[in-house]
Design a protein around this motif. Structure first.
Motif, PDB file in Angstrom:
ATOM      1  N   VAL A 209       5.872  24.283   3.875  1.00 52.47           N
ATOM      2  CA  VAL A 209       5.924  24.616   2.145  1.00 52.47           C
ATOM      3  C   VAL A 209       5.048  23.421   1.603  1.00 52.47           C
ATOM      4  CG1 VAL A 209       6.378  26.027   0.284  1.00 52.47           C
ATOM      5  CG2 VAL A 209       7.496  26.573   2.982  1.00 52.47           C
ATOM      6  N   ARG A 210       3.875  23.603   0.509  1.00 47.06           N
ATOM      7  CA  ARG A 210       2.844  22.759  -0.063  1.00 47.06           C
ATOM      8  C   ARG A 210       3.457  23.176  -1.550  1.00 47.06           C
ATOM      9  NH1 ARG A 210      -3.266  22.911  -0.840  1.00 47.06           N
ATOM     10  NH2 ARG A 210      -2.946  24.491  -1.663  1.00 47.06           N
ATOM     11  N   THR A 211       4.492  22.012  -1.653  1.00 51.49           N
ATOM     12  CA  THR A 211       4.881  22.412  -3.607  1.00 51.49           C
ATOM     13  C   THR A 211       3.171  23.088  -4.441  1.00 51.49           C
ATOM     14  OG1 THR A 211       4.805  20.369  -3.786  1.00 51.49           O
ATOM     15  CG2 THR A 211       6.850  21.397  -3.727  1.00 51.49           C
TER      16      THR A 211
ATOM     17  N   TYR B 103       2.026  26.347   3.948  1.00 62.48           N
ATOM     18  CA  TYR B 103       2.190  28.120   3.391  1.00 62.48           C
ATOM     19  C   TYR B 103       1.783  27.309   1.373  1.00 62.48           C
ATOM     20  CZ  TYR B 103       4.990  31.054   0.216  1.00 62.48           C
ATOM     21  OH  TYR B 103       5.707  32.370  -0.083  1.00 62.48           O
ATOM     22  N   ARG B 104       0.531  28.238   1.165  1.00 64.33           N
ATOM     23  CA  ARG B 104       0.412  27.634  -0.371  1.00 64.33           C
ATOM     24  C   ARG B 104       0.294  28.302  -0.988  1.00 64.33           C
ATOM     25  NH1 ARG B 104      -4.912  27.244   3.246  1.00 64.33           N
ATOM     26  NH2 ARG B 104      -6.574  26.101   2.116  1.00 64.33           N
ATOM     27  N   THR B 105       1.835  28.055  -1.722  1.00 64.73           N
ATOM     28  CA  THR B 105       2.806  28.766  -2.640  1.00 64.73           C
ATOM     29  C   THR B 105       2.189  28.946  -4.078  1.00 64.73           C
ATOM     30  OG1 THR B 105       3.547  26.802  -3.736  1.00 64.73           O
ATOM     31  CG2 THR B 105       4.346  27.678  -2.079  1.00 64.73           C
TER      32      THR B 105
ATOM     33  N   LEU C 204      -2.570  16.162   7.044  1.00 63.25           N
ATOM     34  CA  LEU C 204      -4.430  16.044   6.102  1.00 63.25           C
ATOM     35  C   LEU C 204      -4.636  17.343   5.190  1.00 63.25           C
ATOM     36  CD1 LEU C 204      -5.295  13.581   8.769  1.00 63.25           C
ATOM     37  CD2 LEU C 204      -6.088  12.946   6.671  1.00 63.25           C
ATOM     38  N   GLY C 205      -5.568  17.061   4.588  1.00 54.44           N
ATOM     39  CA  GLY C 205      -6.186  17.931   4.080  1.00 54.44           C
ATOM     40  C   GLY C 205      -7.343  17.933   3.496  1.00 54.44           C
ATOM     41  N   THR C 206      -8.750  18.112   4.495  1.00 55.57           N
ATOM     42  CA  THR C 206     -10.130  17.983   4.516  1.00 55.57           C
ATOM     43  C   THR C 206     -10.894  18.856   4.045  1.00 55.57           C
ATOM     44  OG1 THR C 206     -10.268  19.143   6.586  1.00 55.57           O
ATOM     45  CG2 THR C 206      -9.771  17.329   7.302  1.00 55.57           C
ATOM     46  N   ASN C 207     -10.741  20.146   3.337  1.00 49.84           N
ATOM     47  CA  ASN C 207     -11.351  20.559   2.102  1.00 49.84           C
ATOM     48  C   ASN C 207     -11.749  19.570   1.378  1.00 49.84           C
ATOM     49  OD1 ASN C 207     -10.408  22.264   4.048  1.00 49.84           O
ATOM     50  ND2 ASN C 207      -9.308  23.375   2.815  1.00 49.84           N
ATOM     51  N   ASP C 208     -10.559  19.055   0.091  1.00 47.80           N
ATOM     52  CA  ASP C 208     -10.562  18.097  -0.711  1.00 47.80           C
ATOM     53  C   ASP C 208     -10.545  16.921  -0.256  1.00 47.80           C
ATOM     54  OD1 ASP C 208     -10.174  19.485  -3.139  1.00 47.80           O
ATOM     55  OD2 ASP C 208      -8.324  20.306  -1.850  1.00 47.80           O
TER      56      ASP C 208
ATOM     57  N   ASP D  78     -18.436  18.541  -5.341  1.00 41.23           N
ATOM     58  CA  ASP D  78     -17.246  19.617  -5.361  1.00 41.23           C
ATOM     59  C   ASP D  78     -17.604  20.674  -4.864  1.00 41.23           C
ATOM     60  OD1 ASP D  78     -16.904  21.959  -6.519  1.00 41.23           O
ATOM     61  OD2 ASP D  78     -16.930  21.090  -8.299  1.00 41.23           O
ATOM     62  N   ARG D  79     -16.514  21.226  -3.644  1.00 42.27           N
ATOM     63  CA  ARG D  79     -16.300  22.224  -2.902  1.00 42.27           C
ATOM     64  C   ARG D  79     -16.721  23.338  -3.237  1.00 42.27           C
ATOM     65  NH1 ARG D  79      -9.536  21.957  -2.375  1.00 42.27           N
ATOM     66  NH2 ARG D  79      -9.907  24.371  -0.832  1.00 42.27           N
ATOM     67  N   GLN D  80     -16.841  23.369  -5.142  1.00 45.64           N
ATOM     68  CA  GLN D  80     -17.133  24.592  -5.431  1.00 45.64           C
ATOM     69  C   GLN D  80     -18.829  25.127  -4.810  1.00 45.64           C
ATOM     70  OE1 GLN D  80     -14.930  26.741  -5.516  1.00 45.64           O
ATOM     71  NE2 GLN D  80     -13.291  25.459  -7.876  1.00 45.64           N
TER      72      GLN D  80
ATOM     73  N   ASP E 229      -9.297  23.912  -8.680  1.00 45.48           N
ATOM     74  CA  ASP E 229      -9.994  25.734  -8.713  1.00 45.48           C
ATOM     75  C   ASP E 229      -8.819  26.973  -8.747  1.00 45.48           C
ATOM     76  OD1 ASP E 229      -9.320  24.718  -6.424  1.00 45.48           O
ATOM     77  OD2 ASP E 229      -9.489  25.589  -4.533  1.00 45.48           O
ATOM     78  N   LYS E 230      -7.548  26.030  -8.785  1.00 44.58           N
ATOM     79  CA  LYS E 230      -6.619  27.038  -8.819  1.00 44.58           C
ATOM     80  C   LYS E 230      -5.886  26.889 -10.107  1.00 44.58           C
ATOM     81  CE  LYS E 230      -6.094  25.926  -4.117  1.00 44.58           C
ATOM     82  NZ  LYS E 230      -5.903  24.446  -3.671  1.00 44.58           N
ATOM     83  N   PRO E 231      -6.299  27.482 -11.345  1.00 47.90           N
ATOM     84  CA  PRO E 231      -5.862  27.318 -12.674  1.00 47.90           C
ATOM     85  C   PRO E 231      -4.763  28.502 -12.894  1.00 47.90           C
ATOM     86  CG  PRO E 231      -8.161  28.394 -12.444  1.00 47.90           C
ATOM     87  CD  PRO E 231      -7.518  27.821 -11.068  1.00 47.90           C
TER      88      PRO E 231
ATOM     89  N   ILE F 263      -2.993  13.677   3.073  1.00 49.71           N
ATOM     90  CA  ILE F 263      -3.803  13.270   2.592  1.00 49.71           C
ATOM     91  C   ILE F 263      -4.989  13.755   2.078  1.00 49.71           C
ATOM     92  CG2 ILE F 263      -4.657  11.669   4.003  1.00 49.71           C
ATOM     93  CD1 ILE F 263      -1.845  10.815   3.633  1.00 49.71           C
ATOM     94  N   GLU F 264      -5.488  14.105   1.287  1.00 44.25           N
ATOM     95  CA  GLU F 264      -6.779  14.779   0.769  1.00 44.25           C
ATOM     96  C   GLU F 264      -7.251  13.560  -0.105  1.00 44.25           C
ATOM     97  OE1 GLU F 264      -5.949  18.832  -0.728  1.00 44.25           O
ATOM     98  OE2 GLU F 264      -4.380  17.540  -1.433  1.00 44.25           O
ATOM     99  N   ILE F 265      -7.065  12.365  -0.373  1.00 43.36           N
ATOM    100  CA  ILE F 265      -7.479  11.167  -1.495  1.00 43.36           C
ATOM    101  C   ILE F 265      -7.965  10.614  -0.898  1.00 43.36           C
ATOM    102  CG2 ILE F 265      -7.023  10.148  -3.376  1.00 43.36           C
ATOM    103  CD1 ILE F 265      -5.792  12.382  -4.650  1.00 43.36           C
TER     104      ILE F 265
HETATM  105  C1  PEP Z   1      -7.450  21.192   1.517  1.00 42.85           C
HETATM  106  O1  PEP Z   1      -7.524  20.558   0.772  1.00 42.85           O
HETATM  107  O2  PEP Z   1      -7.881  20.662   2.603  1.00 42.85           O
HETATM  108  C2  PEP Z   1      -5.982  21.933   1.540  1.00 42.85           C
HETATM  109  C3  PEP Z   1      -5.562  22.102   3.147  1.00 42.85           C
HETATM  110  O3  PEP Z   1      -5.395  22.135   0.397  1.00 42.85           O
HETATM  111  P1  PEP Z   1      -6.416  23.494  -0.036  1.00 42.85           P
HETATM  112  O4  PEP Z   1      -7.228  24.196   0.519  1.00 42.85           O
HETATM  113  O5  PEP Z   1      -5.528  24.321  -1.042  1.00 42.85           O
HETATM  114  O6  PEP Z   1      -6.521  22.871  -1.386  1.00 42.85           O
END
Ligand code: PEP
Ligand code: MG
Length: 560
Positions: free
Chosen positions: A323-325, A287-289, A434-438, A447-449, A331-333, A413-415
């Motif tokens: 729920v994620r704090t 849950y991306r709060t 695991l947050g595979t995007n970051d 950079d994911r952008q 990318d979410k300022p 776990i994203e770092i």
């Molecule tokens: C991620 O980084 O993989 C993730 C799920 O978080 P977000 O995409 O919201 O940064």
């Protein structure tokens, strides 16, 4: 013209004559001045913006649902006092109302584009409000689309604004194709809501000659101008067969030999819950709060937060809700939560857990609201922190959750450092996600952008698979579960590999659930393990994907 490729964001096959939509609002000349009465010109500009806001709201009322919410948000842009002040300032300096609106909106647009991510994708909405206001001031018709043709058409555009698409329906549009936009752009959101196939980020789409028949595959992202009858028939048959197979896979996530893998949904708030349930989510895995906090100048009150959390918990009685704090920064300022100093590289700056550490009041209010919501619901609440790099940070977060009376605390776990020392982190918390995007962004320094670096953000990269292996091993050593909630979990082939690597649950955008459920149900744990080993032995993402598929024969029947 040969086949074009974009990103499929709403599945299904659409076919019809192409309608290329271009906005033809002439840009007001840079030196356009008003006659000298700045007050009257300011009133004209304010009136035009007011007209646009009212028109958008009226379209919203007619459209209802998601579209109404989006159009109301756009109307808010037209009523924004900051923008009005910007326009008034330009008029005061002699600029004509139309030019002042054009320039004033341009400045805001730049800010959104610089912010990137979700906010960047709102730039098209702002452009649309601008064009509408300029049209009103110049006495031109507002930009619009044919509401009905002799047969449903394929709508092709550089980008589309919600006001363009909100009043369209499946009987009018066979498919959407845009050159710009991403999976979270409004074209994508509304197309999914309407059940119309859509492809975004499809370069050169607007060079398709108007009237040419176009075949669109919203799953694969393929756009074929002037297809043969046979191609259309084959595409339709494949899509129908795939839908039938996916519809047949129901129930909880499980491998063919009965190994349970809970399939959960990623959501941004209560409004995503219906869709999660529709696709059979067993709970919420992310849950991306931050979506509760975006576009605001102050933090939402604890009561407002509690209501938003409770609405989600209540949708999954007895189920799991992770729920994620607040994951603010980069990318979410968030306007009310700026980093302490200048940040030349915001993705490497004070974001996620780091920002919460600097603002304990915000964290404690959120944890308090979550604890109260959990005490009123039968759902199993788990709370996790984003962007945790060290075991000390994990311990700090777990202690904050304990103090708030929360039963289960975890970390994303994203770092890479967190994956490398997973066992130390797992000792401190109850679970990993695991947050595979970051994790990909930080592993490949990509950079994911930045679209040009897509190949490095591919979750099939063997280096990323190695880090996932390390994270799972650390969790297993301490007897803790490790799920995945990054985009990788929604790739049905990779989902099998992740299960083979020992991942215990998968969380994804709701529409991805049926294909992942079907892929898992067609393979045993042993096949998943072999696919994982083959992928780990590969030296490139492409090789990993191909090597894994060899062990996953059930994919063929899914046309994946
Ligand atoms: C991620 O980084 O993989 C993730 C799920 O978080 P977000 O995409 O919201 O940064
Ligand atoms: Mg992340």
């Amino acid at each position: 013209m040969t086949e074009l490729t974009g990103v499929g964001v709403s599945p299904g096959v659409g076919f019809g004559p192409g309608y290329v939509f271009t906005r033809e609002i002439p840009v007001p000349a840079p030196d356009a001045r008003h006659g000298g009465d700045a007050g009257a010109e300011r009133d004209r500009a304010a009136w035009a913006l007011q007209q646009v806001a009212a028109d958008l709201e009226e379209r919203g009322t007619r459209a209802g649902g998601d579209a109404q919410e989006i159009l109301n948000a756009q109307a808010l842009m037209a009523r924004d006092p900051g923008l009005a002040a910007e326009v008034a300032e330009l008029i005061e300096a002699g600029t004509s109302a139309a030019r002042a609106v054009y320039e004033g909106f341009g400045r805001y647009r730049e800010m959104l584009v610089e912010a990137g991510g979700y906010l960047g994708e709102r730039a098209a909405d702002l452009d649309d409000v601008r064009d509408r206001a300029v049209a009103v001031l110049e006495g031109l018709p507002m930009p619009g689309l044919p509401s009905r043709g002799p047969q449903p058409y394929v709508l092709i555009a550089r980008d589309l604004a919600p006001a363009d698409t909100a009043l369209l329906s499946k009987d009018v549009v066979a498919a959407f194709v845009t050159e710009q936009g991403g999976p979270t752009s409004h074209t994508a959101i509304l197309a999914r809501a309407m059940g119309v196939p859509a492809v975004v980020a499809c370069p050169a789409a607007t060079s398709i000659a108007p009237g040419t028949s176009v075949l669109v595959d919203g799953a694969s992202g393929l756009v074929r101008p002037a297809p043969s009858e046979e191609e259309v028939a084959t595409a339709r048959k494949t899509a129908a067969a795939r839908e039938a197979v996916l519809a047949a896979a129901t129930g909880p996530g499980m491998t063919a030999d009965g190994h349970a893998v809970p399939l959960l949904a990623n959501i941004g708030g209560p409004r995503d819950v219906d869709r999660a349930l529709e696709y059979g989510a067993e709970g919420v895995g992310l849950y991306r709060t931050e979506f509760l906090f975006l576009d605001r100048t102050t933090a939402p009150s604890e009561e407002e937060q509690e209501a938003a959390y409770l609405a989600v918990l209540d949708a999954f009685p007895g189920g799991r809700v992770v729920v994620r704090t607040l994951d603010a920064g980069a990318d979410k300022p968030l306007a009310f939560l700026p980093p302490s100093g200048e940040e030349p590289n915001p993705a490497l700056g004070q974001r996620g857990a780091r920002l919460l550490k600097a603002h304990p009041g915000i964290l404690n209010a959120q944890l308090g609201a979550l604890a109260r919501a959990a005490s009123r619901s039968s759902a199993k609440l788990q709370v996790m922190a984003p962007m945790v790099a060290t075991a000390e940070e994990a311990a700090w977060f777990a202690a904050a959750c304990r103090d708030a009376g929360l039963p289960s605390a975890g970390v994303m776990i994203e770092i890479p450092s967190a994956a490398l020392r997973a066992s130390d982190l797992a000792e401190q918390v109850d679970f990993f996600s695991l947050g595979t995007n970051d994790l990909a962004q930080y592993t490949f320094a990509a950079d994911r952008q930045v679209g040009a670096l897509t190949a490095l953000q591919d979750a099939w990269q063997p280096a990323l698979l190695d880090l996932i292996t390390l994270a799972v091993a650390g969790a297993v050593e301490r007897g803790k579960p490790c799920g995945v909630c990054g985009e990788a979990a929604g790739d049905p082939v990779l989902a099998c590999v992740l299960v083979g690597l020992g991942v215990t649950s998968l969380s994804m955008a709701a529409p991805a659930l049926p294909a992942v459920r079907a892929a898992l149900s067609r393979h045993t744990g042993e096949q998943c393990l072999l696919a994982a080993q083959a992928a780990l032995a590969a030296v490139s993402a492409q090789e990993a994907r191909a090597a894994a598929r060899v062990h996953l024969p059930g994919l063929a029947g899914l046309a994946l």
